[in-house]
Design a protein around this motif. Structure first.
Motif, PDB file in Angstrom:
ATOM      1  N   GLU A 179      50.005 -44.465 -82.122  1.00  0.00           N
ATOM      2  CA  GLU A 179      50.438 -44.434 -83.138  1.00  0.00           C
ATOM      3  C   GLU A 179      51.772 -43.185 -83.438  1.00  0.00           C
ATOM      4  OE1 GLU A 179      48.581 -43.575 -87.231  1.00  0.00           O
ATOM      5  OE2 GLU A 179      47.818 -44.887 -86.571  1.00  0.00           O
ATOM      6  N   ALA A 180      53.361 -43.957 -83.472  1.00  0.00           N
ATOM      7  CA  ALA A 180      54.715 -43.108 -83.428  1.00  0.00           C
ATOM      8  C   ALA A 180      55.260 -42.778 -85.596  1.00  0.00           C
ATOM      9  CB  ALA A 180      55.509 -43.144 -82.351  1.00  0.00           C
ATOM     10  N   GLU A 181      55.499 -42.009 -85.261  1.00  0.00           N
ATOM     11  CA  GLU A 181      55.958 -42.068 -86.857  1.00  0.00           C
ATOM     12  C   GLU A 181      58.323 -42.692 -86.649  1.00  0.00           C
ATOM     13  OE1 GLU A 181      55.216 -42.409 -90.086  1.00  0.00           O
ATOM     14  OE2 GLU A 181      52.486 -41.671 -88.889  1.00  0.00           O
ATOM     15  N   ILE A 182      58.587 -42.806 -86.936  1.00  0.00           N
ATOM     16  CA  ILE A 182      60.326 -42.814 -87.375  1.00  0.00           C
ATOM     17  C   ILE A 182      60.580 -42.838 -88.685  1.00  0.00           C
ATOM     18  CG2 ILE A 182      59.833 -44.152 -85.386  1.00  0.00           C
ATOM     19  CD1 ILE A 182      60.121 -47.079 -86.949  1.00  0.00           C
ATOM     20  N   GLY A 183      61.497 -42.861 -88.509  1.00  0.00           N
ATOM     21  CA  GLY A 183      62.262 -42.874 -90.047  1.00  0.00           C
ATOM     22  C   GLY A 183      64.275 -43.039 -89.797  1.00  0.00           C
ATOM     23  N   PRO A 184      64.934 -42.101 -90.795  1.00  0.00           N
ATOM     24  CA  PRO A 184      66.022 -41.734 -90.955  1.00  0.00           C
ATOM     25  C   PRO A 184      66.765 -41.655 -89.784  1.00  0.00           C
ATOM     26  CG  PRO A 184      65.910 -41.890 -93.080  1.00  0.00           C
ATOM     27  CD  PRO A 184      64.719 -42.162 -92.558  1.00  0.00           C
ATOM     28  N   ASP A 185      66.103 -40.298 -89.579  1.00  0.00           N
ATOM     29  CA  ASP A 185      66.000 -38.605 -88.705  1.00  0.00           C
ATOM     30  C   ASP A 185      64.943 -38.256 -87.238  1.00  0.00           C
ATOM     31  OD1 ASP A 185      64.218 -38.490 -90.243  1.00  0.00           O
ATOM     32  OD2 ASP A 185      64.647 -36.312 -91.039  1.00  0.00           O
ATOM     33  N   ARG A 186      64.220 -40.385 -87.350  1.00  0.00           N
ATOM     34  CA  ARG A 186      63.574 -39.712 -86.478  1.00  0.00           C
ATOM     35  C   ARG A 186      63.505 -41.873 -85.213  1.00  0.00           C
ATOM     36  NH1 ARG A 186      57.139 -36.772 -87.823  1.00  0.00           N
ATOM     37  NH2 ARG A 186      57.484 -37.350 -85.479  1.00  0.00           N
ATOM     38  N   ILE A 187      63.857 -40.859 -84.402  1.00  0.00           N
ATOM     39  CA  ILE A 187      63.969 -42.550 -83.025  1.00  0.00           C
ATOM     40  C   ILE A 187      63.179 -42.141 -82.909  1.00  0.00           C
ATOM     41  CG2 ILE A 187      65.198 -43.590 -82.347  1.00  0.00           C
ATOM     42  CD1 ILE A 187      68.051 -42.470 -83.686  1.00  0.00           C
ATOM     43  N   TYR A 188      62.445 -43.467 -81.874  1.00  0.00           N
ATOM     44  CA  TYR A 188      61.705 -42.636 -80.885  1.00  0.00           C
ATOM     45  C   TYR A 188      62.080 -43.832 -79.337  1.00  0.00           C
ATOM     46  CZ  TYR A 188      57.293 -45.102 -78.044  1.00  0.00           C
ATOM     47  OH  TYR A 188      56.437 -44.525 -76.460  1.00  0.00           O
ATOM     48  N   SER A 189      62.087 -42.841 -78.491  1.00  0.00           N
ATOM     49  CA  SER A 189      63.076 -44.165 -77.258  1.00  0.00           C
ATOM     50  C   SER A 189      61.702 -43.614 -76.064  1.00  0.00           C
ATOM     51  CB  SER A 189      63.627 -42.665 -76.762  1.00  0.00           C
ATOM     52  OG  SER A 189      63.484 -41.715 -77.182  1.00  0.00           O
ATOM     53  N   GLY A 190      61.363 -43.974 -74.937  1.00  0.00           N
ATOM     54  CA  GLY A 190      60.948 -43.988 -74.152  1.00  0.00           C
ATOM     55  C   GLY A 190      61.419 -45.227 -72.677  1.00  0.00           C
ATOM     56  N   LYS A 191      60.563 -45.572 -71.851  1.00  0.00           N
ATOM     57  CA  LYS A 191      60.946 -46.429 -70.333  1.00  0.00           C
ATOM     58  C   LYS A 191      59.619 -46.642 -70.439  1.00  0.00           C
ATOM     59  CE  LYS A 191      65.180 -44.910 -68.462  1.00  0.00           C
ATOM     60  NZ  LYS A 191      66.007 -46.007 -67.932  1.00  0.00           N
ATOM     61  N   VAL A 192      59.625 -48.519 -70.431  1.00  0.00           N
ATOM     62  CA  VAL A 192      59.164 -48.849 -69.404  1.00  0.00           C
ATOM     63  C   VAL A 192      58.777 -49.159 -68.734  1.00  0.00           C
ATOM     64  CG1 VAL A 192      57.413 -51.056 -69.989  1.00  0.00           C
ATOM     65  CG2 VAL A 192      58.942 -50.454 -71.550  1.00  0.00           C
ATOM     66  N   HIS A 193      57.485 -49.046 -67.044  1.00  0.00           N
ATOM     67  CA  HIS A 193      57.747 -48.946 -65.519  1.00  0.00           C
ATOM     68  C   HIS A 193      57.299 -50.778 -65.599  1.00  0.00           C
ATOM     69  CE1 HIS A 193      58.610 -45.118 -66.318  1.00  0.00           C
ATOM     70  NE2 HIS A 193      60.009 -45.566 -65.877  1.00  0.00           N
ATOM     71  N   GLY A 194      56.125 -50.911 -66.811  1.00  0.00           N
ATOM     72  CA  GLY A 194      55.808 -52.466 -66.387  1.00  0.00           C
ATOM     73  C   GLY A 194      55.358 -53.517 -67.595  1.00  0.00           C
ATOM     74  N   ALA A 195      54.975 -52.869 -68.341  1.00  0.00           N
ATOM     75  CA  ALA A 195      54.622 -53.416 -69.907  1.00  0.00           C
ATOM     76  C   ALA A 195      54.261 -52.924 -71.033  1.00  0.00           C
ATOM     77  CB  ALA A 195      53.749 -54.638 -69.483  1.00  0.00           C
ATOM     78  N   SER A 196      54.789 -53.069 -72.284  1.00  0.00           N
ATOM     79  CA  SER A 196      54.261 -52.217 -72.918  1.00  0.00           C
ATOM     80  C   SER A 196      54.209 -53.334 -74.467  1.00  0.00           C
ATOM     81  CB  SER A 196      55.494 -51.072 -73.572  1.00  0.00           C
ATOM     82  OG  SER A 196      55.396 -50.379 -74.454  1.00  0.00           O
ATOM     83  N   THR A 197      53.556 -52.788 -75.640  1.00  0.00           N
ATOM     84  CA  THR A 197      53.230 -53.268 -76.509  1.00  0.00           C
ATOM     85  C   THR A 197      53.756 -52.658 -77.883  1.00  0.00           C
ATOM     86  OG1 THR A 197      51.667 -55.033 -76.191  1.00  0.00           O
ATOM     87  CG2 THR A 197      51.484 -54.658 -78.456  1.00  0.00           C
ATOM     88  N   LEU A 198      54.256 -53.194 -78.382  1.00  0.00           N
ATOM     89  CA  LEU A 198      55.397 -52.064 -80.067  1.00  0.00           C
ATOM     90  C   LEU A 198      54.005 -53.313 -81.135  1.00  0.00           C
ATOM     91  CD1 LEU A 198      56.816 -51.410 -77.888  1.00  0.00           C
ATOM     92  CD2 LEU A 198      58.476 -50.874 -80.199  1.00  0.00           C
ATOM     93  N   ARG A 199      53.543 -52.559 -82.599  1.00  0.00           N
ATOM     94  CA  ARG A 199      53.139 -53.202 -83.204  1.00  0.00           C
ATOM     95  C   ARG A 199      54.063 -52.594 -84.682  1.00  0.00           C
ATOM     96  NH1 ARG A 199      48.569 -56.128 -82.165  1.00  0.00           N
ATOM     97  NH2 ARG A 199      47.851 -55.998 -79.810  1.00  0.00           N
ATOM     98  N   LEU A 200      54.657 -53.121 -85.187  1.00  0.00           N
ATOM     99  CA  LEU A 200      55.409 -52.566 -86.576  1.00  0.00           C
ATOM    100  C   LEU A 200      54.763 -53.617 -87.648  1.00  0.00           C
ATOM    101  CD1 LEU A 200      59.026 -53.954 -85.322  1.00  0.00           C
ATOM    102  CD2 LEU A 200      57.820 -51.664 -84.795  1.00  0.00           C
ATOM    103  N   PRO A 201      54.961 -52.544 -88.923  1.00  0.00           N
ATOM    104  CA  PRO A 201      53.998 -52.884 -90.084  1.00  0.00           C
ATOM    105  C   PRO A 201      55.067 -54.263 -90.161  1.00  0.00           C
ATOM    106  CG  PRO A 201      55.625 -50.988 -89.793  1.00  0.00           C
ATOM    107  CD  PRO A 201      56.009 -51.532 -89.067  1.00  0.00           C
ATOM    108  N   GLY A 202      53.684 -54.698 -91.051  1.00  0.00           N
ATOM    109  CA  GLY A 202      54.542 -56.334 -91.039  1.00  0.00           C
ATOM    110  C   GLY A 202      53.753 -56.993 -90.392  1.00  0.00           C
ATOM    111  N   GLY A 203      52.727 -57.445 -89.616  1.00  0.00           N
ATOM    112  CA  GLY A 203      52.167 -57.952 -88.592  1.00  0.00           C
ATOM    113  C   GLY A 203      53.407 -58.348 -87.386  1.00  0.00           C
ATOM    114  N   ILE A 204      54.598 -57.549 -87.020  1.00  0.00           N
ATOM    115  CA  ILE A 204      55.373 -58.112 -86.294  1.00  0.00           C
ATOM    116  C   ILE A 204      54.596 -57.247 -84.486  1.00  0.00           C
ATOM    117  CG2 ILE A 204      57.496 -57.121 -85.076  1.00  0.00           C
ATOM    118  CD1 ILE A 204      58.773 -57.467 -88.612  1.00  0.00           C
ATOM    119  N   VAL A 205      54.814 -58.078 -83.886  1.00  0.00           N
ATOM    120  CA  VAL A 205      54.400 -57.386 -82.667  1.00  0.00           C
ATOM    121  C   VAL A 205      55.738 -57.838 -81.577  1.00  0.00           C
ATOM    122  CG1 VAL A 205      52.306 -57.683 -80.487  1.00  0.00           C
ATOM    123  CG2 VAL A 205      51.814 -58.172 -82.923  1.00  0.00           C
TER     124      VAL A 205
END
Length: 566
Positions: A72-98
């Protein structure tokens, strides 16, 4: 000698410990180079992976939560999630968005390459017995210091032993200690009890010496007095002798005169005068005898006179030397006074300036020479590094075919084989047999020839080698000679051609007949026949073969040319 023995007894255990640590240390120059190369490869691939990986950046207008690969990760107006994907990665967003993100093929390949490079680095570290590359470098530094310490201890022990062994030195020291103890026991009675007693004895000895000098002076004075007394007595003796002769003559004359008068007068008074004269003569004779006795009673001072004369001559010589030295000093002072202190100061300052200029020139030349030396040393080390690893790999590649897959070597700074390992045990070259050292020498020459074969190559000439090799070893060495001839020219001279039956392909030339035989790969070379030499034909006279054993010269080529074209 006791200090030498103590150093030997102290250094030998330390030397054994240092040698044991070096034998157990697996980090050598080759291992360090392999670890460093593997580490550089890991860093290079990691950098490429970072540059090729897909970038992710997720932000939101309101605070919310998302799940990234199960985290789990928290995001907002002043919090941005950033990273690097070297193989495969899955993001699950509110509302069932994958959202599934996959990196490119290059990033995936780099991920696999990084894993392989990391495994290779870990394998190198495990073989060297260390946990990290930094530990390997520290172990290498410790190895260098241990080898220097081993060299120092061996030189120190050799210098202390000289031409003896440790036991012989210990026995010699015990003998000398026993002799010194016997001398000390014998002289114990005469040793002062304390320092004060010794000082008192010294003072007494000095006083005795001073008394002896004073006594010598008194003896000299007595000698002088004795000389004067002897001269006086000798004069008196001469005078008495003269007087005695005169008195004797006078007595004789008076006796004759008395006899004449007796005959003429026969009176008694003349006889009385004769008796008085005889009494006077007896008194003079007694006095002369007393003088002679006094002269004989005087002590013999001839030896003392000689000693005093020698000392007097030495004193006069030293006095003359002192006078000459004083005259020289006076002359030097006169010359210095005539020249003047100002002139001396000016000359000294000029010499100082010239010396400073000469010193500056020497320092500049020394700096230039040191810079040249450092540059040449650095370039030589670079060249040695460039040649050392390929040469080691070439020698080990040939050696593993002969001595087994566990064979390895360690080269010295002069690119000479210093140590050899088989089955994990390292041995110095001096500990190897004569046959193995000869075989390593031939393999080294073949390895050098293979390294320069790309640049026109260099021929390899061998003369009756492998004399100490057993038949099994010869079966392994023959193919190596044949394979080496595929890249460079190999000439082999021998009086025992059967020793090289396993060398194929090869061209066999029998001497002195000149018969040529082409040996192909897989064939066993038959014993070439020796044809009788024609009358007047030239032959090889310096080396003769046994009856029935022809001499042969092997000319090995990887790709034999047609007859007459070479």
């Amino acid at each position: 000698m006791s200090e030498r023995l103590a150093r030997i007894e102290s250094n030998e255990p330390e030397l054994r410990g240092v040698i044991g640590w070096l034998n157990g240390c697996k980090v050598d120059r080759r291992a360090l180079q392999e670890i460093a190369g593997a580490e550089r490869e890991v860093e290079r691939i990691r950098g490429l992976r970072e540059s090729e990986g897909a970038s992710i950046e997720v932000s939101a207008l309101e605070a919310t939560a998302l799940e990234v690969d199960g985290q789990e990760a928290e995001i907002g107006p002043d919090r941005i999630y950033s990273g690097k994907v070297h193989g495969a990665s899955t993001l699950r967003l509110p509302g069932g968005i994958v959202v599934r993100i996959s990196a490119g093929a290059a990033a995936r390949e780099l991920e696999g390459a990084l894993a392989a490079a990391t495994a290779a680095l870990e394998e190198c570290l495990a073989q060297a017995g260390v946990e990290s590359a930094q530990e390997a470098r520290e172990t290498w530094d410790a190895r260098i210091k241990s080898e220097e310490r081993r060299k120092f201890l061996m030189e120190q022990i050799r210098a202390d032993l000289r031409d003896l062994s440790a036991d012989a030195l210990r026995e010699k020291l015990e003998r000398e200690r026993a002799a010194i103890g016997a001398i000390r026991d014998a002289a114990q009675a005469g040793v002062p009890e304390s320092l004060d007693t010794a000082k008192t004895l010294r003072d007494r000895a000095l006083q005795a010496a001073r008394d002896a000098v004073e006594a010598g002076k008194l003896v000299s004075q007595d000698l002088q007095d004795a000389r004067s007394r002897v001269e006086q007595l000798e004069r008196q003796q001469f005078e008495l002798s003269t007087s005695l002769k005169s008195v004797a003559a006078e007595v004789a004359r008076h006796e004759a005169e008395l006899l004449r008068l007796d005959q003429e007068r026969g009176d008694r008074p003349l006889a009385d005068e004769l008796a008085s004269a005889r009494a006077a003569v007896d008194a003079a004779t007694a006095k002369l005898a007393e003088g002679r006795l006094a002269l004989a009673a005087l002590p013999d001072v001839s030896a003392t006179r000689t000693t005093v004369a020698t000392e007097l001559a030495g004193v006069e010589r030293r006095l003359q030397e002192a006078r000459d030295e004083r005259a020289r000093d006076v002359g030097v002072l006169d010359d210095a006074g005539a020249e003047g202190l100002h002139g001396l100061l000016s000359g000294a300052e000029q010499q100082q300036m010239e010396a400073a200029q000469e010193l500056g020139a020497y320092e500049r030349r020394a700096t230039a020479a040191k810079r040249l030396f450092d540059t040449m040393t650095r370039r030589r080390e670079e060249a040695r590094e460039n040649y050392a690893d390929p040469m080691r790999r070439a020698i080990e590649g040939l050696g593993k075919r002969v001595f087994g897959p566990s064979f390895g070597i360690e080269l010295s700074e002069a690119l000479q084989i210093m140590r050899v390992t088989r089955s994990g045990e390292w041995l110095d070259v001096g500990q190897l047999s004569v046959g193995m050292r000869e075989q390593l020498s031939v393999l080294t020459r073949l390895a050098c020839a293979s390294l320069v074969s790309a640049s026109d190559g260099a021929p390899v000439v061998l003369d009756d080698v492998f004399g100490w090799a057993d038949p099994v070893r010869l079966q392994k060495l023959g193919p190596i000679l044949a394979d080496a001839a595929r890249e460079t020219q190999v000439l082999l001279f021998t009086c025992h051609p059967r020793r090289f039956d396993s060398v194929a392909p090869a061209r066999v030339i029998s001497l002195p007949t000149g018969r040529v035989e082409e040996r192909r790969e897989g064939d066993m070379a038959p014993a070439p026949e020796v044809a009788p030499r024609a009358a007047g034909a030239a032959g090889r006279s310096t080396v003769t073969a046994r009856t029935g054993t022809p001499q042969a010269a092997f000319d090995l080529f990887g790709e034999p040319e047609a007859a007459g074209t070479r």
